[in-house]
Motif scaffolding. Structure first.
Motif, mmCIF file in Angstrom:
data_model
loop_
_atom_site.group_PDB
_atom_site.id
_atom_site.type_symbol
_atom_site.label_atom_id
_atom_site.label_comp_id
_atom_site.label_asym_id
_atom_site.label_seq_id
_atom_site.Cartn_x
_atom_site.Cartn_y
_atom_site.Cartn_z
ATOM 1 N N MET A 127 0.856 -1.198 0.000
ATOM 2 C CA MET A 127 0.000 0.000 0.000
ATOM 3 C C MET A 127 0.884 1.236 0.000
ATOM 4 O O MET A 127 1.774 1.371 0.843
ATOM 5 C CB MET A 127 -0.867 -0.013 1.262
ATOM 6 C CG MET A 127 -1.882 1.133 1.325
ATOM 7 S SD MET A 127 -2.773 1.146 2.913
ATOM 8 C CE MET A 127 -3.555 -0.456 2.901
ATOM 9 N N ASP A 128 0.670 2.184 -0.953
ATOM 10 C CA ASP A 128 1.508 3.372 -0.980
ATOM 11 C C ASP A 128 1.069 4.353 0.090
ATOM 12 O O ASP A 128 0.040 4.215 0.738
ATOM 13 C CB ASP A 128 1.515 4.020 -2.371
ATOM 14 C CG ASP A 128 0.153 4.545 -2.794
ATOM 15 O OD1 ASP A 128 -0.642 4.916 -1.911
ATOM 16 O OD2 ASP A 128 -0.103 4.583 -4.017
ATOM 17 N N MET A 129 1.920 5.394 0.305
ATOM 18 C CA MET A 129 1.711 6.326 1.405
ATOM 19 C C MET A 129 0.406 7.092 1.283
ATOM 20 O O MET A 129 -0.314 7.297 2.257
ATOM 21 C CB MET A 129 2.877 7.316 1.465
ATOM 22 C CG MET A 129 2.836 8.270 2.675
ATOM 23 S SD MET A 129 3.047 7.396 4.230
ATOM 24 C CE MET A 129 4.766 6.923 4.102
ATOM 25 N N SER A 130 0.035 7.523 0.069
ATOM 26 C CA SER A 130 -1.184 8.315 -0.098
ATOM 27 C C SER A 130 -2.425 7.485 0.222
ATOM 28 O O SER A 130 -3.356 7.957 0.865
ATOM 29 C CB SER A 130 -1.268 8.880 -1.526
ATOM 30 O OG SER A 130 -1.344 7.829 -2.455
ATOM 31 N N THR A 131 -2.434 6.194 -0.235
ATOM 32 C CA THR A 131 -3.578 5.336 0.029
ATOM 33 C C THR A 131 -3.698 5.047 1.523
ATOM 34 O O THR A 131 -4.783 5.052 2.097
ATOM 35 C CB THR A 131 -3.452 4.012 -0.754
ATOM 36 O OG1 THR A 131 -3.306 4.317 -2.143
ATOM 37 C CG2 THR A 131 -4.671 3.137 -0.538
ATOM 38 N N ALA A 132 -2.549 4.811 2.155
ATOM 39 C CA ALA A 132 -2.549 4.548 3.595
ATOM 40 C C ALA A 132 -3.089 5.742 4.365
ATOM 41 O O ALA A 132 -3.900 5.605 5.280
ATOM 42 C CB ALA A 132 -1.121 4.224 4.065
ATOM 43 N N ALA A 133 -2.635 6.920 3.981
ATOM 44 C CA ALA A 133 -3.092 8.134 4.662
ATOM 45 C C ALA A 133 -4.589 8.295 4.500
ATOM 46 O O ALA A 133 -5.305 8.665 5.431
ATOM 47 C CB ALA A 133 -2.365 9.353 4.109
ATOM 48 N N LEU A 191 -1.121 17.727 3.247
ATOM 49 C CA LEU A 191 -0.533 18.801 2.453
ATOM 50 C C LEU A 191 0.711 19.397 3.108
ATOM 51 O O LEU A 191 1.706 19.664 2.435
ATOM 52 C CB LEU A 191 -1.559 19.917 2.242
ATOM 53 C CG LEU A 191 -2.573 19.750 1.112
ATOM 54 C CD1 LEU A 191 -3.624 20.847 1.193
ATOM 55 C CD2 LEU A 191 -1.876 19.785 -0.242
ATOM 56 N N GLU A 192 0.656 19.584 4.425
ATOM 57 C CA GLU A 192 1.739 20.292 5.110
ATOM 58 C C GLU A 192 3.050 19.525 5.114
ATOM 59 O O GLU A 192 4.123 20.122 5.195
ATOM 60 C CB GLU A 192 1.335 20.632 6.553
ATOM 61 C CG GLU A 192 0.245 21.681 6.685
ATOM 62 C CD GLU A 192 0.654 23.035 6.138
ATOM 63 O OE1 GLU A 192 1.864 23.311 6.050
ATOM 64 O OE2 GLU A 192 -0.236 23.823 5.781
ATOM 65 N N ARG A 193 2.987 18.212 5.007
ATOM 66 C CA ARG A 193 4.242 17.449 5.051
ATOM 67 C C ARG A 193 4.862 17.270 3.667
ATOM 68 O O ARG A 193 5.935 16.701 3.512
ATOM 69 C CB ARG A 193 4.003 16.133 5.766
ATOM 70 C CG ARG A 193 3.930 14.812 5.006
ATOM 71 C CD ARG A 193 2.914 14.631 3.996
ATOM 72 N NE ARG A 193 2.861 13.211 3.568
ATOM 73 C CZ ARG A 193 1.929 12.741 2.806
ATOM 74 N NH1 ARG A 193 0.951 13.534 2.393
ATOM 75 N NH2 ARG A 193 1.939 11.466 2.419
ATOM 76 N N LEU A 194 4.185 17.775 2.610
ATOM 77 C CA LEU A 194 4.710 17.606 1.263
ATOM 78 C C LEU A 194 5.905 18.530 1.009
ATOM 79 O O LEU A 194 5.866 19.705 1.357
ATOM 80 C CB LEU A 194 3.622 17.917 0.225
ATOM 81 C CG LEU A 194 2.400 16.992 0.180
ATOM 82 C CD1 LEU A 194 1.431 17.461 -0.895
ATOM 83 C CD2 LEU A 194 2.828 15.546 -0.058
ATOM 84 N N VAL A 208 3.521 14.664 -6.648
ATOM 85 C CA VAL A 208 4.624 15.207 -5.850
ATOM 86 C C VAL A 208 5.682 14.127 -5.627
ATOM 87 O O VAL A 208 6.892 14.385 -5.744
ATOM 88 C CB VAL A 208 4.105 15.751 -4.495
ATOM 89 C CG1 VAL A 208 5.268 16.071 -3.557
ATOM 90 C CG2 VAL A 208 3.260 16.997 -4.719
ATOM 91 N N GLU A 209 5.239 12.916 -5.305
ATOM 92 C CA GLU A 209 6.189 11.824 -5.071
ATOM 93 C C GLU A 209 6.994 11.516 -6.324
ATOM 94 O O GLU A 209 8.203 11.264 -6.259
ATOM 95 C CB GLU A 209 5.434 10.578 -4.603
ATOM 96 C CG GLU A 209 6.349 9.446 -4.149
ATOM 97 C CD GLU A 209 5.583 8.346 -3.431
ATOM 98 O OE1 GLU A 209 5.470 8.412 -2.194
ATOM 99 O OE2 GLU A 209 5.090 7.430 -4.129
ATOM 100 N N ARG A 247 11.382 10.090 -4.394
ATOM 101 C CA ARG A 247 11.437 9.106 -3.311
ATOM 102 C C ARG A 247 10.147 9.164 -2.507
ATOM 103 O O ARG A 247 9.312 10.039 -2.717
ATOM 104 C CB ARG A 247 12.654 9.328 -2.406
ATOM 105 C CG ARG A 247 12.835 10.726 -1.859
ATOM 106 C CD ARG A 247 14.165 10.795 -1.103
ATOM 107 N NE ARG A 247 14.402 12.083 -0.474
ATOM 108 C CZ ARG A 247 14.948 13.117 -1.075
ATOM 109 N NH1 ARG A 247 15.319 13.009 -2.343
ATOM 110 N NH2 ARG A 247 15.138 14.254 -0.430
ATOM 111 N N LYS A 248 9.984 8.221 -1.564
ATOM 112 C CA LYS A 248 8.766 8.126 -0.786
ATOM 113 C C LYS A 248 8.533 9.395 0.041
ATOM 114 O O LYS A 248 9.477 9.994 0.554
ATOM 115 C CB LYS A 248 8.809 6.914 0.150
ATOM 116 C CG LYS A 248 8.750 5.573 -0.574
ATOM 117 C CD LYS A 248 7.372 5.371 -1.215
ATOM 118 C CE LYS A 248 7.281 3.991 -1.885
ATOM 119 N NZ LYS A 248 5.976 3.812 -2.560
ATOM 120 N N LEU A 249 7.271 9.749 0.174
ATOM 121 C CA LEU A 249 6.925 10.923 0.974
ATOM 122 C C LEU A 249 6.970 10.584 2.455
ATOM 123 O O LEU A 249 6.706 9.433 2.851
ATOM 124 C CB LEU A 249 5.515 11.410 0.617
ATOM 125 C CG LEU A 249 5.283 11.854 -0.829
ATOM 126 C CD1 LEU A 249 3.807 12.196 -1.033
ATOM 127 C CD2 LEU A 249 6.153 13.064 -1.156
#
Length: 460
Positions: free
Chosen positions: A1-7, A18-21, A230-231, A236-238
């Motif tokens: 599972m990628d980071m965006s889907t997990a989030a 948004l703030e951590r991008l 963005v990734e 690399r991974k966010l």
């Protein structure tokens, strides 16, 4: 599972995601698209400074009539800014931004075909309506996409496209006015409204707004798309988002109402912003709109007055760059006050130089100083305003602040047209200087600092 889907599945809010991008070429591309539309808008608005003298001669206008014509677009901006803010908080940032571009494109085109001063004034109101819509929406869009650590700088740079647009409008007028006249210039500047199709295709709706209005699935889908792009640009991974950055549930879903601007902590902020915008714009547009015409009145030829005004405006570029740097290093509140007080001092000195028929070198030097602080003022004002309201009323708050400022814009050029015969150039520039002092006092006495804070933190 990628980071965006997990989030997305963990229910982490849009603000946290948004703030951590990191800032990458993707966000800079979105910014560039919005800034390009802003640039063309600024060209249309600044154009009157360079063609007012020609229009005044063609229609045989008095100083008072010319002042009313110069103020016409600000009447439209007053209505456009107020209406657009409410519409953008209800229907979204993206559709209202697109509609604004259509209004100013049609308005500019019709100005070129105006057969008398009354019709020209009407079309300037239409043009102003579109510009008034665009400014607060563009600010909200950039503020809600760019992370807090870079937000002030990018909003200030966005405002920097105003002096660039102003200068390009002057250079364009200098080379084309003798060839195609002021009508041809207005027609030519309607063509960039076609840029609306780029906005429609490439710029997403604000995910902060989607979440705040309860459209969670759409907000998540937009965020997934943004994070993937963005990734890809980041290579690399966010990093994982921090849940504490998300918007509190109690704040989500509230209606965007005008009355919310006068509730709790926002009442003081609204008073400060309305006072600052009114007096800052009264001084700015009252003086800047008349720069070229006043030089002509002082005996300079049409082409010389346009050229000197372009020279003077060049100082706006280092002005907004310095302001963009200082507001992140020093803070919004002190930088805004500094730029307003610097504008006051420079306007007074320029008025004294113009009133005493000083050598043109002295006049240009004073003008360079004035434009340096004036465009620096714009950068902070536009960066500061959208930060002071929550997502549900950000466009409404920014829109009404801009709208109140347009009343000042409406009053300024008209007042100078009426007062100039009796007060002289020194008198009207002193009036502008006093306006900037009042605006600075409002910021110093009522302003709050927002540097480095997330939009959600500032809102609570």
């Amino acid at each position: 599972m990628d980071m965006s889907t997990a989030a997305s599945r963990l229910g982490v809010g849009v603000a946290a995601r948004l703030e951590r991008l990191p800032m990458t070429r993707y966000q800079r591309t979105l910014f560039s698209i919005i800034a390009t539309a802003w640039f063309f808008d600024s060209m249309d608005l600044g154009l009157m400074t360079f063609v007012l003298g020609s229009i005044k001669v063609e229609f045989g206008l008095s100083a008072a009539q010319a002042g009313l014509l110069a103020s016409a677009s600000f009447l439209g901006m007053f209505a456009g800014a107020a209406i657009a803010g409410l519409l953008a908080d209800k229907f979204g940032r993206k559709p209202v931004f697109q509609v604004s571009m259509i209004f100013w494109g049609v308005g500019s085109l019709m100005c070129g075909f105006a057969h008398n001063v009354d019709s020209l004034m009407l079309y300037r109101v239409l043009l102003g309506f579109g510009m008034g819509m665009e400014f607060p929406i563009g600010l909200s869009m950039v503020s809600e996409i760019v992370p807090a650590k870079s937000r002030g700088k990018y909003v200030a740079i966005l405002e920097g496209f105003w002096p660039i647009g102003f200068i390009v409008a002057g250079a364009f007028a200098y080379f084309t006015l003798p060839v195609i006249g002021w009508r041809g210039i207005f027609i030519a500047l309607s063509i960039p409204a076609m840029f609306v199709f780029v906005i429609r295709r490439m710029v997403p709706e604000s995910p902060r707004w989607l979440e705040d209005t309860g459209r969670m699935k759409e907000a998540s889908d937009v965020m997934n798309s943004i994070e993937a792009k963005v990734e890809n640009a980041y290579g690399r991974k966010l990093p994982a988002p921090t849940p504490t950055q998300s918007t509190p549930r109690a704040e989500s879903g509230r209606k965007a109402l005008f009355s919310a601007l006068w509730t709790g902590i926002y009442a003081k902020r609204t008073i400060m912003l309305w006072t600052t915008w009114f007096f800052a714009l009264l001084g700015y547009y009252g003086l800047t709109t008349w720069l070229g015409a006043l030089l002509q009145q002082a005996g300079y030829a049409l082409t010389k007055s346009v050229l000197y005004t372009v020279y003077i405006s060049l100082a706006g570029i280092p002005g907004f760059i310095f302001s963009a740097w200082l507001l992140e290093k020093w803070g919004r509140k002190p930088t805004c006050a500094l730029m307003l007080l610097g504008s006051a001092a420079a306007a007074y000195l320029y008025g004294q130089a113009a009133g005493t028929k000083a050598p043109v070198e002295v006049l240009i030097a004073a003008g360079l100083m004035m434009q340096f602080f004036l465009f620096g003022m714009w950068s902070v004002l536009y960066a500061y305003t959208p930060e002071l309201y929550p997502t549900r009323t950000r466009a409404t708050g920014s829109g009404f602040a801009s709208s109140i400022g347009r009343i000042g814009s409406l009053v300024g050029p008209s007042a100078i047209g009426v007062l100039l015969p009796s007060w002289g150039q020194a008198g009207v520039f002193t009036m502008g200087a006093l306006s900037f002092v009042i605006a600075a006092l409002a910021v110093l006495l009522l302003g709050v600092e927002t540097k480095g804070r997330s939009l959600e933190d500032v809102s609570h």
